[in-house]
Write an enzyme that holds these catalytic residues in place. Structure first.
Site, PDB file in Angstrom:
ATOM      1  N   ASP A  74     -34.746 -71.864 -62.100  1.00  0.00           N
ATOM      2  CA  ASP A  74     -35.428 -70.543 -62.479  1.00  0.00           C
ATOM      3  C   ASP A  74     -35.106 -69.883 -63.562  1.00  0.00           C
ATOM      4  OD1 ASP A  74     -34.279 -69.600 -60.280  1.00  0.00           O
ATOM      5  OD2 ASP A  74     -35.130 -68.052 -60.041  1.00  0.00           O
ATOM      6  N   GLU A 139     -33.690 -67.965 -58.122  1.00  0.00           N
ATOM      7  CA  GLU A 139     -32.377 -67.247 -56.979  1.00  0.00           C
ATOM      8  C   GLU A 139     -32.392 -65.640 -58.510  1.00  0.00           C
ATOM      9  OE1 GLU A 139     -28.688 -66.238 -58.345  1.00  0.00           O
ATOM     10  OE2 GLU A 139     -30.183 -66.489 -59.638  1.00  0.00           O
TER      11      GLU A 139
END
EC number: 3.5.1.18
Length: 382
Positions: A74, A139
């Site tokens: 991400d 994250e």
């Protein structure tokens, strides 16, 4: 690149990953790209989806020691596309610089990990121990359904990581000049101080919570929490937001909310910070409510086989002796280190991370691939 000067495998995979608009917590198809490459060289892949978050645990080998690459697919939102020199999810390499969202944080690292494994496995098909990947798409967000959940799954079945290399962009001025061998802990608080609302012309009929909390905040800001140590700077207390009032300039508020954060070293514990904070608030006679949130404990890998292998690989490929630092924000290493694993962070230069026109030297990603392969050779080659 021309036909006479083609892209390296690392750069090809980096471009493919950046083209996937994987704004947290969505992975798009990044993990599919990685999984296909890893399965082709003998990794057994376990997809682990929690909530809206895609994760996977991949492992080649069944015995210890276990060397794990950890990272995230991400990325943070790119911001206004018109401010970018190139569309953020249409990466370009110009004059040796690769621009695109995630180039440095951390799709370049993910590509380098995969290609390093491909090269290492080709040279050492019967390597010692196991190689693993712990990859998440959670994250950059709230990080509750990502690495922490995968670690819980592994711990529940007694599956242990010996060494973990996180691909966060650790370098400052040149690739490999800094290794993050730990991180400070992060403890946040939301403090609500209660008063009594009233008219500013009649302060004796009200109780201004801003006035009441101000001396306590000044004391908290001036407090010397610790002196740090060889690896950590002194603990830092920072106020990030203060909110009060009705919007009218003639009303004393009935409540003020203060948001603050500690970045703390291994010299202190969460419990000690809470107790000392509350003692200062109580000394000032405040009526308050305080909600705490621990984002991560501090961790440190001061020495050992992983540090030695990383330092040796960097020295061999770049001639540099990296600094071992614990500065910066938190990383998913905070979830892995408490299991007993040695944890390091090694990745590209971090100068443009989370910025418009995030970029990285294309050559640095090829060097990073060499560094990762060199670490594998020093730890797992027979």
């Amino acid at each position: 690149m021309t036909a006479a000067n083609p892209l390296s495998p690392t750069l090809e995979l980096t471009l493919a990953l950046i083209r996937e608009p994987s704004v947290t917590p969505f992975d798009a198809d990044c993990q599919d790209l990685m999984i296909a490459r890893l399965e082709a060289i003998g990794f057994v892949v376990e997809r682990l989806r929690f909530g809206e978050v895609d994760n996977f645990w991949a492992r080649r080998g069944t015995c210890s020691p276990v060397f794990a690459f950890a990272g995230h697919t991400d990325v943070v939102p790119p911001g206004p596309p018109e401010q970018w020199a190139v569309p953020p999810f249409e990466p370009r390499i110009n004059d040796g610089v690769l621009t695109g969202r995630g180039a440095a944080d951390m799709k370049g690292s993910l590509a380098a990990m995969v290609v390093a494994c491909e090269r290492f496995v080709a040279a050492h098909p019967d390597h010692q121990g196991s190689i693993a990947f712990l990859i998440t798409s959670d994250e950059e967000g709230i990080a509750v359904d990502g690495t922490v959940r995968v670690v819980e799954t592994l711990e529940a079945r007694g599956e242990k990581i010996t060494w973990c290399l996180v691909g966060e962009p650790s370098s400052t001025d040149a690739i490999g000049d800094v290794i993050k061998n730990g991180r400070r802990g992060s403890l946040g608080g939301v403090l609500s101080v209660l008063g009594k609302q009233g008219h500013v012309a009649y302060p004796h009929l009200a109780d201004n919570p801003i006035h009441r909390v101000a001396p306590a905040l000044a004391e908290l800001a001036a407090e010397r929490w610790d002196e740090g140590n060889e690896f950590f700077p002194a603990t830092s207390f920072q106020i990030s937001n203060i909110n009060a009032g009705t919007g009218a300039n003639n009303v004393i508020p009935g409540q003020v909310e203060v948001v603050f954060n500690f970045r703390f070293s291994t010299e202190l514990t969460e419990t000690v910070l809470r107790e000392r904070t509350e003692a200062i608030l109580n000394k000032h006679g405040l009526r308050y409510e305080l909600a705490w949130r621990l984002s991560g404990q501090p961790f440190l890998t001061a020495a050992g086989a992983l540090v030695d292998a990383a330092v040796a690989s960097i020295s061999a490929h770049t001639g540099r002796t990296p600094a071992l630092l614990t500065t910066g924000g938190t990383s998913d290493g905070r979830f892995i280190a408490p299991t007993g694993a040695q944890v390091l962070e090694l990745g590209p230069i971090n100068r443009t991370i989370h910025q418009v026109n995030e970029c990285v030297s294309a050559a640095d990603l090829d060097t990073l691939t060499d560094l990762y392969e060199g670490i594998l050779q020093r730890l797992l080659a027979k």
